[in-house]
Write an enzyme that holds these catalytic residues in place. Sequence first.
Site, PDB file in Angstrom:
ATOM      1  N   ASP A 110      46.220  -8.142  22.148  1.00 40.60           N
ATOM      2  CA  ASP A 110      47.300  -7.365  21.531  1.00 40.60           C
ATOM      3  C   ASP A 110      47.257  -5.917  22.037  1.00 40.60           C
ATOM      4  OD1 ASP A 110      45.045  -6.584  20.156  1.00 40.60           O
ATOM      5  OD2 ASP A 110      45.878  -6.912  18.148  1.00 40.60           O
ATOM      6  N   ASP A 168      45.437 -13.129  21.305  1.00 43.21           N
ATOM      7  CA  ASP A 168      45.233 -12.449  20.022  1.00 43.21           C
ATOM      8  C   ASP A 168      46.308 -12.828  19.014  1.00 43.21           C
ATOM      9  OD1 ASP A 168      42.924 -10.913  20.051  1.00 43.21           O
ATOM     10  OD2 ASP A 168      43.886  -9.279  21.145  1.00 43.21           O
ATOM     11  N   GLU A 208      33.050  -5.094  19.389  1.00 39.51           N
ATOM     12  CA  GLU A 208      33.624  -3.898  20.016  1.00 39.51           C
ATOM     13  C   GLU A 208      33.020  -2.621  19.432  1.00 39.51           C
ATOM     14  OE1 GLU A 208      37.888  -3.850  20.329  1.00 39.51           O
ATOM     15  OE2 GLU A 208      37.920  -1.785  21.062  1.00 39.51           O
TER      16      GLU A 208
HETATM   17  O1  KIV Z   1      43.431  -6.703  22.690  1.00 42.85           O
HETATM   18  C1  KIV Z   1      42.439  -6.570  23.430  1.00 42.85           C
HETATM   19  O2  KIV Z   1      42.547  -6.199  24.605  1.00 42.85           O
HETATM   20  C2  KIV Z   1      41.130  -6.856  22.870  1.00 42.85           C
HETATM   21  C3  KIV Z   1      39.940  -6.436  23.680  1.00 42.85           C
HETATM   22  C4  KIV Z   1      39.710  -4.992  23.462  1.00 42.85           C
HETATM   23  C5  KIV Z   1      38.741  -7.244  23.365  1.00 42.85           C
HETATM   24  O3  KIV Z   1      41.022  -7.362  21.808  1.00 42.85           O
END
Ligand code: KIV
Length: 292
Positions: A48, A87, A185
């Site tokens: 996302d 996501d 993270e």
């Molecule tokens: O949305 C994304 O790019 C992520 C990464 C930071 C793991 O969730």
Amino acid sequence: MGTRVTAPSVRACKVARGSTPLVMVTAYDAPTARMVDDAGVDLLLVGDSVAMVVLGHDDTLSVTVEEMAHHTAAVARTSPRAMVVTDLPWLSYHLSTEDTVRNAAQLIRAGAAAVKLEGGLRRVPMVEALVDAEIPVMGHLGLTPQSVHALGGFKVQAKEAAAAHALVEDAVALAEAGVFGIVLEAVPDTVARMVTEAVDVPTIGIGAGIHCDGQVLVLHDVLGMQDRLLPKFVRAYGSLKADGVTGLSAFAADVRSGAFPGPAETYHLSADVEAELESEIEGLYGGGILSA
Ligand code: KIV
């Protein structure tokens, strides 16, 4: 093309302790998916983060399930060897388990092989419902960007012992609920190590140090595709923004000077048709018809 990466094969990387770390990179469309897959990356995350690095938003909260499905479909059409994980966007898995499964199904139908969601203990019912619907799920703990307002900004998490223990508890709960991997993270390396030791699924770190079972970065950061201030944990392996500006400036200069297009970039008539049309043009312009 090698063997496709799947949820069970990712999960097995934990079993094979001491095995090569997993590599995950984001991709949001067909050309970036091809680039990432051709580099031999294991997991391709339709993150996302698309909201920030592609769509120009200040955070990830504005992106919708429909937009995530749109980007997922573009990535999936390239049939990558890498596993496509998408996501679940903010508020697509917070209201009910039914809502969560329905939204995840939309992403799976668009071509994702798994979904990722943020949060720990509170998300256990959603994780269980997804697993029950045969949808592989990845967790995401530590700095969870969808909680940017609740966290008070994009900040390093679990810096105190109590928060570190809570993070381990969250990770264990997610693993027991059935996630096949967990993104960690922006947490200190020792905390990431505690989590990695505590769970039987691979941890994939972003700003979480060397002790994780894999690493993930955002494509635009790895390749230097934009000017934004990069977090401490990013190492840029390219400077595509600068290369792009250099190339486009040269193109603009060539157009303005008449150096582009040249003969090689131009379609030409055969000599006889050329001669016929040249004389017609001569007649029109030379005879002053068009200038009247
Ligand atoms: O949305 C994304 O790019 C992520 C990464 C930071 C793991 O969730």
